[in-house]
Design a protein around this motif. Sequence first.
Motif, PDB file in Angstrom:
ATOM      1  N   GLN A 151      27.692  -5.398 -17.969  1.00  0.00           N
ATOM      2  CA  GLN A 151      27.025  -5.308 -16.677  1.00  0.00           C
ATOM      3  C   GLN A 151      25.828  -4.380 -16.808  1.00  0.00           C
ATOM      4  O   GLN A 151      25.918  -3.320 -17.428  1.00  0.00           O
ATOM      5  N   LEU A 152      24.708  -4.798 -16.226  1.00  0.00           N
ATOM      6  CA  LEU A 152      23.474  -4.029 -16.267  1.00  0.00           C
ATOM      7  C   LEU A 152      23.006  -3.765 -14.843  1.00  0.00           C
ATOM      8  O   LEU A 152      22.924  -4.705 -14.033  1.00  0.00           O
ATOM      9  N   VAL A 153      22.690  -2.518 -14.530  1.00  0.00           N
ATOM     10  CA  VAL A 153      22.228  -2.147 -13.201  1.00  0.00           C
ATOM     11  C   VAL A 153      20.924  -1.373 -13.319  1.00  0.00           C
ATOM     12  O   VAL A 153      20.891  -0.295 -13.922  1.00  0.00           O
ATOM     13  N   GLU A 154      19.851  -1.938 -12.742  1.00  0.00           N
ATOM     14  CA  GLU A 154      18.552  -1.286 -12.778  1.00  0.00           C
ATOM     15  C   GLU A 154      18.373  -0.398 -11.551  1.00  0.00           C
ATOM     16  O   GLU A 154      18.955  -0.637 -10.498  1.00  0.00           O
ATOM     17  N   SER A 155      17.513   0.595 -11.700  1.00  0.00           N
ATOM     18  CA  SER A 155      17.115   1.450 -10.589  1.00  0.00           C
ATOM     19  C   SER A 155      15.750   2.043 -10.904  1.00  0.00           C
ATOM     20  O   SER A 155      15.291   1.982 -12.051  1.00  0.00           O
ATOM     21  N   GLY A 156      15.105   2.601  -9.879  1.00  0.00           N
ATOM     22  CA  GLY A 156      13.860   3.324 -10.086  1.00  0.00           C
ATOM     23  C   GLY A 156      12.609   2.616  -9.615  1.00  0.00           C
ATOM     24  O   GLY A 156      11.513   3.178  -9.716  1.00  0.00           O
ATOM     25  N   GLY A 157      12.727   1.396  -9.131  1.00  0.00           N
ATOM     26  CA  GLY A 157      11.554   0.704  -8.634  1.00  0.00           C
ATOM     27  C   GLY A 157      11.060   1.286  -7.326  1.00  0.00           C
ATOM     28  O   GLY A 157      11.685   2.177  -6.741  1.00  0.00           O
ATOM     29  N   GLY A 158       9.906   0.794  -6.873  1.00  0.00           N
ATOM     30  CA  GLY A 158       9.362   1.276  -5.611  1.00  0.00           C
ATOM     31  C   GLY A 158       7.902   0.950  -5.472  1.00  0.00           C
ATOM     32  O   GLY A 158       7.347   0.154  -6.236  1.00  0.00           O
ATOM     33  N   LEU A 159       7.272   1.582  -4.491  1.00  0.00           N
ATOM     34  CA  LEU A 159       5.847   1.415  -4.213  1.00  0.00           C
ATOM     35  C   LEU A 159       5.087   2.604  -4.776  1.00  0.00           C
ATOM     36  O   LEU A 159       5.455   3.765  -4.529  1.00  0.00           O
ATOM     37  N   VAL A 160       4.039   2.335  -5.530  1.00  0.00           N
ATOM     38  CA  VAL A 160       3.237   3.396  -6.128  1.00  0.00           C
ATOM     39  C   VAL A 160       1.769   2.999  -6.071  1.00  0.00           C
ATOM     40  O   VAL A 160       1.433   1.813  -6.099  1.00  0.00           O
ATOM     41  N   GLN A 161       0.896   3.987  -5.981  1.00  0.00           N
ATOM     42  CA  GLN A 161      -0.542   3.722  -5.951  1.00  0.00           C
ATOM     43  C   GLN A 161      -1.053   3.425  -7.357  1.00  0.00           C
ATOM     44  O   GLN A 161      -0.461   3.873  -8.353  1.00  0.00           O
TER      45      GLN A 161
ATOM     46  N   SER B  97      -0.074   4.959 -15.631  1.00  0.00           N
ATOM     47  CA  SER B  97      -1.359   4.289 -15.378  1.00  0.00           C
ATOM     48  C   SER B  97      -1.135   2.889 -14.815  1.00  0.00           C
ATOM     49  O   SER B  97      -1.730   1.908 -15.273  1.00  0.00           O
ATOM     50  N   LEU B  98      -0.280   2.804 -13.815  1.00  0.00           N
ATOM     51  CA  LEU B  98       0.080   1.497 -13.258  1.00  0.00           C
ATOM     52  C   LEU B  98      -1.109   0.823 -12.585  1.00  0.00           C
ATOM     53  O   LEU B  98      -1.966   1.484 -11.984  1.00  0.00           O
ATOM     54  N   LYS B  99      -1.123  -0.501 -12.714  1.00  0.00           N
ATOM     55  CA  LYS B  99      -2.183  -1.329 -12.158  1.00  0.00           C
ATOM     56  C   LYS B  99      -1.583  -2.310 -11.159  1.00  0.00           C
ATOM     57  O   LYS B  99      -0.397  -2.649 -11.257  1.00  0.00           O
ATOM     58  N   PRO B 100      -2.382  -2.813 -10.225  1.00  0.00           N
ATOM     59  CA  PRO B 100      -1.853  -3.812  -9.275  1.00  0.00           C
ATOM     60  C   PRO B 100      -1.224  -5.016  -9.981  1.00  0.00           C
ATOM     61  O   PRO B 100      -0.230  -5.575  -9.479  1.00  0.00           O
ATOM     62  N   GLU B 101      -1.756  -5.383 -11.132  1.00  0.00           N
ATOM     63  CA  GLU B 101      -1.206  -6.533 -11.860  1.00  0.00           C
ATOM     64  C   GLU B 101       0.152  -6.254 -12.509  1.00  0.00           C
ATOM     65  O   GLU B 101       0.774  -7.169 -13.051  1.00  0.00           O
ATOM     66  N   ASP B 102       0.609  -5.014 -12.444  1.00  0.00           N
ATOM     67  CA  ASP B 102       1.962  -4.689 -12.905  1.00  0.00           C
ATOM     68  C   ASP B 102       3.010  -4.981 -11.830  1.00  0.00           C
ATOM     69  O   ASP B 102       4.211  -4.866 -12.096  1.00  0.00           O
ATOM     70  N   THR B 103       2.556  -5.329 -10.637  1.00  0.00           N
ATOM     71  CA  THR B 103       3.487  -5.637  -9.553  1.00  0.00           C
ATOM     72  C   THR B 103       4.369  -6.826  -9.927  1.00  0.00           C
ATOM     73  O   THR B 103       3.863  -7.896 -10.290  1.00  0.00           O
ATOM     74  N   ALA B 104       5.680  -6.625  -9.849  1.00  0.00           N
ATOM     75  CA  ALA B 104       6.632  -7.670 -10.252  1.00  0.00           C
ATOM     76  C   ALA B 104       8.050  -7.160 -10.000  1.00  0.00           C
ATOM     77  O   ALA B 104       8.254  -5.973  -9.712  1.00  0.00           O
ATOM     78  N   VAL B 105       9.001  -8.071 -10.133  1.00  0.00           N
ATOM     79  CA  VAL B 105      10.397  -7.668 -10.228  1.00  0.00           C
ATOM     80  C   VAL B 105      10.685  -7.435 -11.702  1.00  0.00           C
ATOM     81  O   VAL B 105      10.401  -8.308 -12.531  1.00  0.00           O
ATOM     82  N   TYR B 106      11.211  -6.277 -12.017  1.00  0.00           N
ATOM     83  CA  TYR B 106      11.508  -5.903 -13.396  1.00  0.00           C
ATOM     84  C   TYR B 106      13.007  -6.068 -13.650  1.00  0.00           C
ATOM     85  O   TYR B 106      13.841  -5.580 -12.866  1.00  0.00           O
ATOM     86  N   TYR B 107      13.315  -6.735 -14.769  1.00  0.00           N
ATOM     87  CA  TYR B 107      14.698  -7.032 -15.123  1.00  0.00           C
ATOM     88  C   TYR B 107      15.054  -6.393 -16.457  1.00  0.00           C
ATOM     89  O   TYR B 107      14.269  -6.430 -17.408  1.00  0.00           O
ATOM     90  N   CYS B 108      16.251  -5.880 -16.528  1.00  0.00           N
ATOM     91  CA  CYS B 108      16.815  -5.382 -17.774  1.00  0.00           C
ATOM     92  C   CYS B 108      17.597  -6.521 -18.425  1.00  0.00           C
ATOM     93  O   CYS B 108      18.222  -7.328 -17.730  1.00  0.00           O
ATOM     94  N   TYR B 109      17.540  -6.570 -19.750  1.00  0.00           N
ATOM     95  CA  TYR B 109      18.222  -7.630 -20.496  1.00  0.00           C
ATOM     96  C   TYR B 109      18.852  -7.044 -21.748  1.00  0.00           C
ATOM     97  O   TYR B 109      18.262  -6.161 -22.386  1.00  0.00           O
ATOM     98  N   SER B 110      20.056  -7.502 -22.077  1.00  0.00           N
ATOM     99  CA  SER B 110      20.690  -7.060 -23.319  1.00  0.00           C
ATOM    100  C   SER B 110      20.858  -8.235 -24.266  1.00  0.00           C
ATOM    101  O   SER B 110      20.908  -9.395 -23.826  1.00  0.00           O
ATOM    102  N   SER B 111      20.951  -7.940 -25.539  1.00  0.00           N
ATOM    103  CA  SER B 111      21.058  -8.989 -26.555  1.00  0.00           C
ATOM    104  C   SER B 111      22.394  -9.727 -26.489  1.00  0.00           C
ATOM    105  O   SER B 111      22.597 -10.697 -27.227  1.00  0.00           O
ATOM    106  N   THR B 112      23.287  -9.301 -25.603  1.00  0.00           N
ATOM    107  CA  THR B 112      24.518 -10.054 -25.358  1.00  0.00           C
ATOM    108  C   THR B 112      24.266 -11.227 -24.424  1.00  0.00           C
ATOM    109  O   THR B 112      25.168 -12.012 -24.146  1.00  0.00           O
TER     110      THR B 112
END
Length: 112
Positions: A3-13, A84-99
């Motif tokens: 099981q993988l649980v992501e955290s830490g996303g949000g809105l940033v300038q 150095s985040l850019k507007p084009e980095d806006t996305a849903v970010y997913y964690c993935y394991s080699s399993t």
Amino acid sequence: QVQLVESGGGLVQPGGSLRLSCAASGTIFTINVMAWYRQAPGKQRELVATINSGGSTNYADSVKGRFTISRDNAKNTAYLQMNSLKPEDTAVYYCYSSTGHWGQGTQVTVSS
């Protein structure tokens, strides 16, 4: 099973930073490679960065020099430090394991 649980996303300038975390549980001793992917609206999911159990890393060209992937094996957690985040980095970010397991995703929005 992993099981993988992501955290830490949000809105940033633009120009700001965020750190994403991916906590793994379950049959974690089978995990070799951890990776971060992202998917922007209307686009295909793309690989952002990978790290293997020995600490070797790879990055997409679009994030090289700005993002850093790391892992703490004692805490069974992978991280993605994004600077150095850019507007084009806006996305849903997913964690993935080699399993073959995915996290639920965390939204990152870069906007002024």
